[in-house]
Scaffold this motif. Structure first.
Motif, PDB file in Angstrom:
ATOM      1  N   VAL A 128       1.034  -1.445   0.047  1.00 33.03           N
ATOM      2  CA  VAL A 128      -0.066   0.079   0.016  1.00 33.03           C
ATOM      3  C   VAL A 128       0.976   1.362  -0.060  1.00 33.03           C
ATOM      4  O   VAL A 128       0.506   2.335   0.278  1.00 33.03           O
ATOM      5  CB  VAL A 128      -0.806  -0.058   1.242  1.00 33.03           C
ATOM      6  N   ARG A 129       2.075   1.065  -0.091  1.00 28.41           N
ATOM      7  CA  ARG A 129       3.132   2.328  -0.084  1.00 28.41           C
ATOM      8  C   ARG A 129       2.679   3.254  -1.153  1.00 28.41           C
ATOM      9  O   ARG A 129       2.619   4.651  -0.774  1.00 28.41           O
ATOM     10  CB  ARG A 129       4.330   2.047  -0.132  1.00 28.41           C
ATOM     11  N   ASP A 130       2.425   2.787  -2.351  1.00 27.81           N
ATOM     12  CA  ASP A 130       2.191   3.909  -3.316  1.00 27.81           C
ATOM     13  C   ASP A 130       0.739   4.614  -3.176  1.00 27.81           C
ATOM     14  O   ASP A 130       0.412   5.535  -3.722  1.00 27.81           O
ATOM     15  CB  ASP A 130       2.066   3.059  -4.721  1.00 27.81           C
ATOM     16  N   LEU A 131       0.027   3.926  -2.240  1.00 27.63           N
ATOM     17  CA  LEU A 131      -1.409   4.967  -1.898  1.00 27.63           C
ATOM     18  C   LEU A 131      -1.112   5.802  -0.796  1.00 27.63           C
ATOM     19  O   LEU A 131      -1.940   6.410  -0.458  1.00 27.63           O
ATOM     20  CB  LEU A 131      -2.367   3.479  -1.752  1.00 27.63           C
ATOM     21  N   GLY A 132       0.056   5.837  -0.381  1.00 28.89           N
ATOM     22  CA  GLY A 132       0.513   6.773   0.878  1.00 28.89           C
ATOM     23  C   GLY A 132       0.101   6.185   2.160  1.00 28.89           C
ATOM     24  O   GLY A 132      -0.612   6.928   3.121  1.00 28.89           O
ATOM     25  N   LEU A 133       0.097   4.908   2.148  1.00 28.37           N
ATOM     26  CA  LEU A 133      -0.678   4.210   3.273  1.00 28.37           C
ATOM     27  C   LEU A 133       0.344   3.205   3.958  1.00 28.37           C
ATOM     28  O   LEU A 133       1.372   2.788   3.433  1.00 28.37           O
ATOM     29  CB  LEU A 133      -1.906   3.647   3.243  1.00 28.37           C
ATOM     30  N   TYR A 134       0.189   2.642   5.087  1.00 27.79           N
ATOM     31  CA  TYR A 134       1.095   1.709   5.664  1.00 27.79           C
ATOM     32  C   TYR A 134       0.159   1.185   6.761  1.00 27.79           C
ATOM     33  O   TYR A 134      -0.845   1.645   7.543  1.00 27.79           O
ATOM     34  CB  TYR A 134       2.460   2.127   6.189  1.00 27.79           C
ATOM     35  N   TYR A 135       0.760  -0.117   7.232  1.00 33.59           N
ATOM     36  CA  TYR A 135       0.228  -0.848   8.453  1.00 33.59           C
ATOM     37  C   TYR A 135       1.324  -0.661   9.644  1.00 33.59           C
ATOM     38  O   TYR A 135       2.291  -0.942   9.576  1.00 33.59           O
ATOM     39  CB  TYR A 135       0.279  -2.444   8.308  1.00 33.59           C
ATOM     40  N   ALA A 136       0.761  -0.102  10.562  1.00 35.50           N
ATOM     41  CA  ALA A 136       1.586   0.502  11.820  1.00 35.50           C
ATOM     42  C   ALA A 136       2.433  -0.465  12.734  1.00 35.50           C
ATOM     43  O   ALA A 136       3.366  -0.379  12.968  1.00 35.50           O
ATOM     44  CB  ALA A 136       0.526   1.315  12.601  1.00 35.50           C
ATOM     45  N   PRO A 137       1.491  -1.539  13.317  1.00 28.53           N
ATOM     46  CA  PRO A 137       2.528  -2.628  13.925  1.00 28.53           C
ATOM     47  C   PRO A 137       3.576  -3.001  13.273  1.00 28.53           C
ATOM     48  O   PRO A 137       3.616  -3.502  12.126  1.00 28.53           O
ATOM     49  CB  PRO A 137       1.672  -3.574  14.143  1.00 28.53           C
ATOM     50  N   ASP A 138       4.874  -2.965  13.953  1.00 25.72           N
ATOM     51  CA  ASP A 138       6.035  -3.483  12.730  1.00 25.72           C
ATOM     52  C   ASP A 138       6.990  -4.109  14.150  1.00 25.72           C
ATOM     53  O   ASP A 138       8.252  -3.489  14.330  1.00 25.72           O
ATOM     54  CB  ASP A 138       6.749  -1.982  12.543  1.00 25.72           C
ATOM     55  N   PRO A 139       6.861  -5.399  14.334  1.00 28.21           N
ATOM     56  CA  PRO A 139       7.598  -6.149  15.277  1.00 28.21           C
ATOM     57  C   PRO A 139       9.167  -6.290  14.413  1.00 28.21           C
ATOM     58  O   PRO A 139       9.157  -6.033  13.205  1.00 28.21           O
ATOM     59  CB  PRO A 139       7.003  -7.791  14.986  1.00 28.21           C
ATOM     60  N   SER A 140      10.113  -6.722  15.163  1.00 23.84           N
ATOM     61  CA  SER A 140      11.588  -6.490  14.674  1.00 23.84           C
ATOM     62  C   SER A 140      11.400  -7.570  13.530  1.00 23.84           C
ATOM     63  O   SER A 140      12.180  -7.603  12.674  1.00 23.84           O
ATOM     64  CB  SER A 140      12.449  -6.996  15.740  1.00 23.84           C
ATOM     65  N   SER A 141      10.852  -8.872  13.510  1.00 27.67           N
ATOM     66  CA  SER A 141      10.749  -9.903  12.836  1.00 27.67           C
ATOM     67  C   SER A 141       9.785  -9.744  11.557  1.00 27.67           C
ATOM     68  O   SER A 141       9.358 -10.597  10.786  1.00 27.67           O
ATOM     69  CB  SER A 141      10.468 -11.194  13.591  1.00 27.67           C
ATOM     70  N   GLN A 142       9.400  -8.336  11.180  1.00 28.22           N
ATOM     71  CA  GLN A 142       8.277  -8.045  10.389  1.00 28.22           C
ATOM     72  C   GLN A 142       8.664  -8.560   8.839  1.00 28.22           C
ATOM     73  O   GLN A 142       7.469  -8.955   8.259  1.00 28.22           O
ATOM     74  CB  GLN A 142       7.937  -6.684  10.448  1.00 28.22           C
ATOM     75  N   ILE A 143       9.932  -8.910   8.680  1.00 31.16           N
ATOM     76  CA  ILE A 143      10.336  -9.158   7.205  1.00 31.16           C
ATOM     77  C   ILE A 143       9.792 -10.686   7.104  1.00 31.16           C
ATOM     78  O   ILE A 143       9.405 -11.272   6.209  1.00 31.16           O
ATOM     79  CB  ILE A 143      11.727  -9.207   6.832  1.00 31.16           C
ATOM     80  N   ALA A 144       9.638 -11.557   8.221  1.00 29.90           N
ATOM     81  CA  ALA A 144       9.170 -12.986   8.319  1.00 29.90           C
ATOM     82  C   ALA A 144       7.922 -13.078   9.045  1.00 29.90           C
ATOM     83  O   ALA A 144       7.139 -14.349   8.626  1.00 29.90           O
ATOM     84  CB  ALA A 144      10.217 -13.838   8.801  1.00 29.90           C
ATOM     85  N   CYS A 145       7.633 -12.644  10.067  1.00 32.59           N
ATOM     86  CA  CYS A 145       6.508 -12.848  10.899  1.00 32.59           C
ATOM     87  C   CYS A 145       5.228 -12.777  10.046  1.00 32.59           C
ATOM     88  O   CYS A 145       5.162 -11.531   9.186  1.00 32.59           O
ATOM     89  CB  CYS A 145       6.610 -12.143  12.383  1.00 32.59           C
ATOM     90  N   THR A 146       4.155 -13.356  10.562  1.00 30.94           N
ATOM     91  CA  THR A 146       2.887 -13.364   9.639  1.00 30.94           C
ATOM     92  C   THR A 146       1.824 -12.650  10.658  1.00 30.94           C
ATOM     93  O   THR A 146       1.855 -12.623  11.706  1.00 30.94           O
ATOM     94  CB  THR A 146       2.340 -14.678   9.107  1.00 30.94           C
ATOM     95  N   ILE A 147       0.875 -12.180   9.878  1.00 27.39           N
ATOM     96  CA  ILE A 147      -0.340 -11.477  10.596  1.00 27.39           C
ATOM     97  C   ILE A 147      -0.960 -12.490  11.467  1.00 27.39           C
ATOM     98  O   ILE A 147      -1.505 -12.018  12.469  1.00 27.39           O
ATOM     99  CB  ILE A 147      -1.081 -10.711   9.479  1.00 27.39           C
TER     100      ILE A 147
END
Length: 491
Positions: A128-147
């Motif tokens: 959603v970056r190109d829409l000017g949006l983002y998802y706020a919670p960002d654990p350190s493992s965010q590249i791998a951890c799932t919702i």
């Protein structure tokens, strides 16, 4: 494996094969090996069977069959959990949700995204970056951890101080109950009538149901975001600076703290420009309009100077801001280079108690003869002490667990709790009686029984039995008594 288990496994394979492709059923021990533990690898168990469904209908059928046969189920996402929450049950099915990895819908006008539980945390913001949006919670493992795992543990991250944990950033869950029924909790609206079951499910650690779809909130990307990085000669000064920031009515987007061991390890790993001579480091991110950010930075710098900061540096561009955070988010792998093993704790305390608790942790570490690196969400008092040890040394893991238990009990004594975002799982189940009375634990059992009367979902995790509570309290008394004698002998 007992013959009974083999028989059950073979029967399950036969039933599952009627609707799952062969490569979605893993029955041999060698291929099951990667599923024996989660991120807390000190606890391992081989499952009876691993299944990897790709549709909601398949999950419904799997759960219905297991319920009929009274076979336990452990749901697993990416396996990054740090509390053994996704460790398999030797008599049960490990239900892997890695194939549920699609972003189903993005509604830019409503600022929501409907996603499957196997979608990684970071990929939502990327989508959603190109829409000017983002998802706020960002654990350190965010590249791998799932919702799905984020919901199960109520994960936070470095920006949870201002924008909240997972529970504050989701609107709706679709789940499969322990009986195999499809259920929707919450709604696309900002509020839902009736009991707040959405909050109950968030942080329920797979004990009450299996998530198959999540609707998350999206936020507009701030106009500006900058990080003020400050080094201090002591953790007490840094802790007092955290207190003063909040006392002055400033709510940073993120406020993180690291001690000397974590600073030097992270700098050596990520080369983020950290002041390695400092004994404590604060990373304070301010976001908003350009005018807001500039005004807040001035106020933050003054607070840091007042508390004796030896170095202060403000990110000058987006690349430098990301670099400052790269060091913090690389802390866990960086610490892993210092020791054969480390044990990551997770407790929460009032912000006013940061200096006191860190000093006590240092004393405990010295008593146990173990090194502890502290990396944590200072703004909301969520500690992540990393205890360095060597599992190859006889008795050292046990000593590490004892130290970890004392740290968690220290958090409770300071007015906090035994977990902030990692969950209880197996790791902290011994400390549950330190925080909760038998009556409170009975209430947890009542809730569990309402959703899962046969106790098949993630059994043995999160909630101790009353007998275990008695045993843990007796062990803690004995342990405290032993240390009392030890302290007296030193006197």
């Amino acid at each position: 494996m007992p013959d009974t288990n083999k028989m059950v496994r073979n029967e399950l394979v036969k039933e599952f094969s009627s609707f799952l492709p062969a490569d979605s059923i893993i029955a041999d021990a060698e291929t099951q090996k990667p599923y024996e533990c989660d991120g807390l690898s000190a606890y391992c168990e081989m499952p009876l069977l691993v299944v990897l469904p790709s549709t909601i209908e398949q999950v419904e059928k799997i759960v219905t069959i297991c319920h009929h046969r009274k076979v336990p189920i452990v749901a697993r996402g990416a396996g990054t959990s740090l509390c053994a929450g996704a460790m398999p049950n030797e008599q049960g099915v490990l239900l892997g949700l890695a194939k549920f990895n699609k972003i189903l819908e993005i509604d830019a006008d409503a600022r929501t995204a409907r996603v499957q539980p196997g979608v990684t945390n970071l990929s939502i913001s990327q989508a959603v970056r190109d829409l000017g949006l983002y998802y706020a919670p960002d654990p350190s493992s965010q590249i791998a951890c799932t919702i799905g795992g984020n919901v199960a543990e109520n994960s936070g991250g470095v920006h949870c101080l201002k924008y909240g944990l997972t529970v504050h950033n989701i609107l709706e869950l679709k789940m499969i109950t322990a009986q195999g029924e499809f259920l929707t909790i919450g709604s696309q609206a900002l509020d839902t009538p009736g009991l707040d079951l959405l909050a109950l499910m968030t942080g329920s650690e797979g004990l009450l149901g299996i998530m198959v779809e999540i609707t998350v909130k999206l936020l507009p990307t701030p106009e500006n975001a900058r990080v003020v990085m400050a080094g201090f000669d002591s953790v007490i000064q840094a802790g007092d600076a955290v207190r003063d920031i909040i006392a002055n009515g400033i709510i940073p987007a993120g406020l993180e703290m690291m001690d000397h061991l974590a600073i030097t390890a992270s700098e050596d790993f990520a080369h983020a420009g950290y002041p390695t001579q400092s004994h404590a480091l604060l990373l304070c991110e301010l976001d908003g309009t350009d005018a807001e950010v500039d005004a807040y930075i001035t106020r933050i710098e003054n607070i840091f100077k007042k508390q004796g900061a030896t170095t202060i540096k403000v990110s000058q561009n987006e690349a430098e801001r990301v670099l400052f955070w790269k060091g913090r988010k690389s802390a866990f792998p960086a610490i892993g280079r210092l020791s054969p093993d480390y044990y990551c704790m997770d407790g929460s305390i009032p912000r006013s108690q940061i200096s006191h608790v860190l000093s006590k942790i240092a004393s405990l570490a010295q008593r146990y003869g173990l090194r502890v690196a502290n990396v944590f969400h200072a703004g909301d008092g969520n500690l992540h002490p990393l205890i360095l040890y060597d599992a190859g040394v006889p008795g050292e893991l046990e000593r590490t667990e004892q130290l970890g238990g004392e740290i968690l009990e220290l958090c409770v004594e300071a007015g906090g709790c035994i977990t902030g975002e990692h969950g209880v799982g197996i790791e902290k189940i011994r400390q549950m009686p330190a925080q909760f009375s038998d009556q409170e634990i009975k209430q947890f059992m009542v809730i569990k029984d309402a959703f899962d009367p046969l106790g098949l979902l993630n059994p043995g995790k999160g909630i101790p039995t009353l007998k275990q509570c008695q045993e843990y309290r007796a062990l803690n008394r004995e342990h405290s008594h032993d240390h009392g004698h030890e302290a007296h002998a030193h006197d």
